[in-house]
Design an enzyme around this catalytic site. Structure first.
Site, PDB file in Angstrom:
ATOM      1  CG  ASN A 183      -1.674   1.137   1.445  1.00 13.82           C
ATOM      2  OD1 ASN A 183      -1.389   2.299   1.218  1.00 13.82           O
ATOM      3  ND2 ASN A 183      -3.028   0.953   1.838  1.00 13.82           N
TER       4      ASN A 183
ATOM      5  CG  ASP B   4      -3.140   4.645   0.982  1.00 12.43           C
ATOM      6  OD1 ASP B   4      -3.133   4.234  -0.190  1.00 12.43           O
ATOM      7  OD2 ASP B   4      -3.885   4.011   1.498  1.00 12.43           O
ATOM      8  CG  HIS B   5       0.842   6.477   4.865  1.00 15.57           C
ATOM      9  ND1 HIS B   5      -0.109   7.484   5.163  1.00 15.57           N
ATOM     10  CD2 HIS B   5       0.259   5.369   5.307  1.00 15.57           C
ATOM     11  CE1 HIS B   5      -1.050   6.630   5.801  1.00 15.57           C
ATOM     12  NE2 HIS B   5      -0.774   5.581   5.874  1.00 15.57           N
TER      13      HIS B   5
ATOM     14  CG  HIS C 135      -8.338   3.850   1.366  1.00 14.81           C
ATOM     15  ND1 HIS C 135      -8.360   3.721   2.747  1.00 14.81           N
ATOM     16  CD2 HIS C 135      -9.410   4.459   1.105  1.00 14.81           C
ATOM     17  CE1 HIS C 135      -9.716   3.868   2.979  1.00 14.81           C
ATOM     18  NE2 HIS C 135     -10.437   4.334   1.980  1.00 14.81           N
TER      19      HIS C 135
ATOM     20  NE  ARG D 286      -9.493   8.439   4.825  1.00 10.03           N
ATOM     21  CZ  ARG D 286      -9.673   7.666   5.781  1.00 10.03           C
ATOM     22  NH1 ARG D 286      -9.010   6.475   5.864  1.00 10.03           N
ATOM     23  NH2 ARG D 286     -10.712   8.190   6.464  1.00 10.03           N
TER      24      ARG D 286
ATOM     25  NE  ARG E 196      -7.414  11.239   5.989  1.00  7.66           N
ATOM     26  CZ  ARG E 196      -8.143  10.454   7.162  1.00  7.66           C
ATOM     27  NH1 ARG E 196      -7.149   9.805   7.853  1.00  7.66           N
ATOM     28  NH2 ARG E 196      -9.394  10.893   7.691  1.00  7.66           N
ATOM     29  CG  HIS E 197      -3.639   8.825   1.966  1.00  7.73           C
ATOM     30  ND1 HIS E 197      -4.527   8.187   1.350  1.00  7.73           N
ATOM     31  CD2 HIS E 197      -4.002   8.208   3.491  1.00  7.73           C
ATOM     32  CE1 HIS E 197      -5.241   7.159   1.799  1.00  7.73           C
ATOM     33  NE2 HIS E 197      -4.771   7.277   3.216  1.00  7.73           N
TER      34      HIS E 197
ATOM     35  CD  GLU F  64      -6.868  -0.377   1.704  1.00  7.10           C
ATOM     36  OE1 GLU F  64      -7.198   0.693   2.334  1.00  7.10           O
ATOM     37  OE2 GLU F  64      -5.839  -0.926   1.966  1.00  7.10           O
TER      38      GLU F  64
ATOM     39  CB  THR G 100      -9.398   1.706   7.761  1.00  7.08           C
ATOM     40  OG1 THR G 100      -8.858   2.121   6.552  1.00  7.08           O
ATOM     41  CG2 THR G 100     -10.811   0.742   7.685  1.00  7.08           C
TER      42      THR G 100
ATOM     43  CD  GLU H 166      -6.734  -6.423   3.854  1.00  7.32           C
ATOM     44  OE1 GLU H 166      -7.227  -6.313   2.541  1.00  7.32           O
ATOM     45  OE2 GLU H 166      -6.169  -5.641   4.404  1.00  7.32           O
TER      46      GLU H 166
ATOM     47  CG  HIS I 222      -5.400  -1.547   9.468  1.00  8.41           C
ATOM     48  ND1 HIS I 222      -5.058  -0.705  10.593  1.00  8.41           N
ATOM     49  CD2 HIS I 222      -6.156  -0.646   8.838  1.00  8.41           C
ATOM     50  CE1 HIS I 222      -5.456   0.512  10.323  1.00  8.41           C
ATOM     51  NE2 HIS I 222      -5.952   0.469   9.307  1.00  8.41           N
TER      52      HIS I 222
ATOM     53  N   GLY J 241       1.341  -1.326   4.477  1.00  5.47           N
ATOM     54  CA  GLY J 241       1.500  -0.158   3.872  1.00  5.47           C
ATOM     55  C   GLY J 241       2.665   0.952   4.887  1.00  5.47           C
ATOM     56  CG  HIS J 242       2.368   3.687   8.715  1.00  2.00           C
ATOM     57  ND1 HIS J 242       2.900   3.382   9.948  1.00  2.00           N
ATOM     58  CD2 HIS J 242       2.287   5.011   8.516  1.00  2.00           C
ATOM     59  CE1 HIS J 242       3.403   4.613  10.484  1.00  2.00           C
ATOM     60  NE2 HIS J 242       2.690   5.491   9.606  1.00  2.00           N
TER      61      HIS J 242
HETATM   62  N1  PXP Z   1      -5.728  -3.028   4.558  1.00  2.00           N
HETATM   63  C1  PXP Z   1      -6.718  -2.349   4.573  1.00  2.00           C
HETATM   64  C2  PXP Z   1      -8.083  -2.998   4.306  1.00  2.00           C
HETATM   65  C3  PXP Z   1      -6.461  -1.003   5.051  1.00  2.00           C
HETATM   66  O1  PXP Z   1      -7.638  -0.086   4.930  1.00  2.00           O
HETATM   67  C4  PXP Z   1      -5.266  -0.658   5.156  1.00  2.00           C
HETATM   68  C5  PXP Z   1      -4.714   0.880   5.452  1.00  2.00           C
HETATM   69  O2  PXP Z   1      -5.031   1.713   4.418  1.00  2.00           O
HETATM   70  C6  PXP Z   1      -4.213  -1.492   5.072  1.00  2.00           C
HETATM   71  C7  PXP Z   1      -4.287  -2.805   4.728  1.00  2.00           C
HETATM   72  C8  PXP Z   1      -2.849  -1.261   5.495  1.00  2.00           C
HETATM   73  O3  PXP Z   1      -2.421  -0.880   6.538  1.00  2.00           O
HETATM   74  P1  PXP Z   1      -1.041  -0.323   7.191  1.00  2.00           P
HETATM   75  O4  PXP Z   1      -0.840   1.045   6.405  1.00  2.00           O
HETATM   76  O5  PXP Z   1      -1.445  -0.065   8.549  1.00  2.00           O
HETATM   77  O6  PXP Z   1      -0.274  -1.385   6.682  1.00  2.00           O
END
Ligand code: PXP
Length: 241
Positions: A6, A8-9, A42, A44, A48-49, A69, A100, A150, A190, A212-213
């Site tokens: 992911n 996003d960040h 994602h 959103r 925001r990202h 997402e 989330t 998931e 997550h 992701g993060h």
């Molecule tokens: N899976 C889902 C459904 C999510 O919403 C997210 C966050 O966008 C992730 C995985 C990835 O989470 P993280 O960024 O904490 O690894």
């Protein structure tokens, strides 16, 4: 076992200064080069990202599947139908949340979720539902004709002590086993990082991790390809133990 990265960040970092860099699409290409199986973004409602143009650029650039997402918001659904990612993962969304916060509530919002799932599937998009490790939610997902799920590892990742951690881990194990018995292909995600993923990888039956993060954070120090390669190596090593 598959790793969905992911990005996003990377966009969070870009948007923090309103610059044109770092580009999420470059991170996506680096992650693909490093061997991940899919790219996750994602879009959103509050943007925001990741923005729509990021998702479009990534879809065009990568050869591996894009997993979008998304909430069941009308505008976002229209965007998804036009983008046609390989997969969409439906997640709940609240404006004020940091990220989330939990899985979908299929009891309360089942009708809407089922309707959107059907629309996406009709457009040729595979649908996954993000749910907490709770049997009733998984059962309902099955009744909606969805075959991908998931499981939310958020509570597990946030555990503050070893008893909470063990309790959450066993909930995830039970949920994975139950979901497998119901015929689901099971992903987890997550809050997973380079430490807390180890016990999760040992659970049999999970086919994909979406992370992701922690990878974006690690990439600050080691570079994106290495961050992804390290995670892949770790998953492979622990799964063989
Ligand atoms: N899976 C889902 C459904 C999510 O919403 C997210 C966050 O966008 C992730 C995985 C990835 O989470 P993280 O960024 O904490 O690894």
């Amino acid at each position: 076992m598959n790793l969905g990265v992911n990005v996003d960040h990377v966009a969070t970092l870009r948007n923090a200064r309103g610059t044109t860099y770092p580009e999420p699409v470059i991170a996506a290409l680096c992650a693909e080069y490093a061997g991940c199986s899919s790219i996750v973004v994602h879009v959103r409602e509050d943007h925001r990202h990741i923005k729509e143009r990021d998702a479009c650029l990534i879809k065009q650039a990568i050869k591996i599947p894009l997993n979008l997402e998304m909430s069941v918001n009308k505008t976002i659904v229209s965007f998804a139908l036009a983008l046609k990612p390989k997969q969409a993962t439906l997640v709940p969304e609240r404006r004020q949340e940091l990220t989330t916060e939990g899985g979908l509530d299929l009891i309360k919002n089942g009708l809407k979720i089922e309707k959107v799932s059907r629309q996406l599937k009709t457009a040729g998009i595979a649908v996954s539902l993000f749910v907490d490790p709770v049997k009733n939610q998984i059962k309902l997902a099955r009744s909606m004709g969805v075959s991908l799920i998931e499981i939310n590892t958020g509570k597990y990742s946030e555990s503050k002590n070893s008893s909470g951690f063990k309790r959450q881990l066993s909930k995830i194990k039970e949920a994975v086993n139950f979901a497998k018995s119901q015929g689901f292909s099971v992903a987890c995600g997550h809050g997973l990082d380079y430490e807390n993923i180890k016990p999760i990888v040992k659970i049999k039956g999970i086919t994909e991790f979406n992370i992701g993060h922690s990878i974006v954070c690690r990439s600050v120090f080691v570079g994106f390809p290495l961050a992804v390669e390290e995670m892949l190596g770790l998953i492979e090593k622990v799964s063989r133990q």
